[in-house]
Design a protein around this motif. Structure first.
Motif, PDB file in Angstrom:
ATOM      1  N   SER A  83       7.432   5.437   3.445  1.00  8.52           N
ATOM      2  CA  SER A  83       6.851   6.619   2.805  1.00  8.52           C
ATOM      3  C   SER A  83       6.325   6.308   1.416  1.00  8.52           C
ATOM      4  O   SER A  83       5.421   6.982   0.926  1.00  8.52           O
ATOM      5  N   LEU A  84       6.871   5.302   0.766  1.00  7.81           N
ATOM      6  CA  LEU A  84       6.388   4.936  -0.564  1.00  7.81           C
ATOM      7  C   LEU A  84       5.202   3.982  -0.480  1.00  7.81           C
ATOM      8  O   LEU A  84       4.195   4.168  -1.183  1.00  7.81           O
ATOM      9  N   ILE A  85       5.267   2.992   0.389  1.00  8.72           N
ATOM     10  CA  ILE A  85       4.232   1.957   0.446  1.00  8.72           C
ATOM     11  C   ILE A  85       3.008   2.405   1.247  1.00  8.72           C
ATOM     12  O   ILE A  85       1.879   2.051   0.906  1.00  8.72           O
ATOM     13  N   GLY A  86       3.211   3.202   2.285  1.00  6.87           N
ATOM     14  CA  GLY A  86       2.102   3.610   3.151  1.00  6.87           C
ATOM     15  C   GLY A  86       0.958   4.299   2.421  1.00  6.87           C
ATOM     16  O   GLY A  86      -0.207   3.873   2.548  1.00  6.87           O
ATOM     17  N   PRO A  87       1.221   5.352   1.636  1.00  9.82           N
ATOM     18  CA  PRO A  87       0.109   6.001   0.922  1.00  9.82           C
ATOM     19  C   PRO A  87      -0.572   5.084  -0.088  1.00  9.82           C
ATOM     20  O   PRO A  87      -1.791   5.173  -0.286  1.00  9.82           O
ATOM     21  N   MET A  88       0.185   4.180  -0.710  1.00  6.81           N
ATOM     22  CA  MET A  88      -0.442   3.252  -1.661  1.00  6.81           C
ATOM     23  C   MET A  88      -1.461   2.368  -0.956  1.00  6.81           C
ATOM     24  O   MET A  88      -2.578   2.178  -1.458  1.00  6.81           O
ATOM     25  N   VAL A  89      -1.101   1.853   0.206  1.00  9.48           N
ATOM     26  CA  VAL A  89      -2.011   0.976   0.945  1.00  9.48           C
ATOM     27  C   VAL A  89      -3.239   1.749   1.423  1.00  9.48           C
ATOM     28  O   VAL A  89      -4.379   1.285   1.294  1.00  9.48           O
ATOM     29  N   VAL A 116      -2.912   6.587  -7.312  1.00 10.52           N
ATOM     30  CA  VAL A 116      -2.791   7.898  -6.665  1.00 10.52           C
ATOM     31  C   VAL A 116      -1.863   7.791  -5.459  1.00 10.52           C
ATOM     32  O   VAL A 116      -1.014   8.669  -5.215  1.00 10.52           O
ATOM     33  N   GLY A 117      -1.970   6.708  -4.693  1.00  5.28           N
ATOM     34  CA  GLY A 117      -1.093   6.491  -3.544  1.00  5.28           C
ATOM     35  C   GLY A 117       0.362   6.333  -3.952  1.00  5.28           C
ATOM     36  O   GLY A 117       1.270   6.789  -3.242  1.00  5.28           O
ATOM     37  N   PHE A 118       0.596   5.707  -5.129  1.00  6.87           N
ATOM     38  CA  PHE A 118       1.970   5.570  -5.613  1.00  6.87           C
ATOM     39  C   PHE A 118       2.584   6.931  -5.889  1.00  6.87           C
ATOM     40  O   PHE A 118       3.723   7.204  -5.499  1.00  6.87           O
TER      41      PHE A 118
END
Length: 134
Positions: A83-89, A116-118
């Motif tokens: 959930s943390l890494i997915g939006p960042m990528v 923004v993804g972070f």
């Protein structure tokens, strides 16, 4: 020249009787079909939860419902990293794609997308932690 009938001996129909067929045995006797006894259905009563509750990593494990909740909480906790890494990528890739479409020499939209993804991933992690506390 010989005819085809000369190769075979002449048939004497009067002197040779027809061969007798063997006797067919009678059909075997089959046993009676066994009858099943009627068995009463067992009555099942669920166990009542005991007054003492055990705990596993802070989660109670005293009933099936509690075990289901424990399992769902463990699964939610396992998704924190994704959930943390997915939006960042995802946001970084969208920013990189936009940089290519807009012909930017420096991929600054990819960096902005990563930031923004972070924050989107951080909001998702906070939501998971809030649900785990319930």
């Amino acid at each position: 020249m010989k005819s085809e009938d000369e190769d075979y001996p002449p048939e004497d129909t009067e002197s040779s009787p027809l061969p007798t067929l063997p006797e067919v045995p009678s059909s075997p006797q089959l046993p009676e079909v066994p009858r099943l006894q009627k068995v009463e259905k067992p009555t099942w009563q669920p166990k009542k939860p005991s007054s003492t509750t055990s705990s596993l990593f802070g989660f109670s494990t005293d009933s099936a419902d509690s075990a289901t909740r424990t399992y769902s909480k463990v699964v939610m906790a396992a998704t924190v990293a994704t959930s943390l890494i997915g939006p960042m990528v995802v946001f970084a890739l969208v920013g990189f794609w936009l940089d290519g479409k807009l012909h930017h020499p420096v991929a600054y939209l990819a960096g902005i997308g990563c930031i923004v993804g972070f924050f989107a991933g951080l909001a998702s992690v906070m939501d998971i932690l809030r649900r785990l506390k319930k």
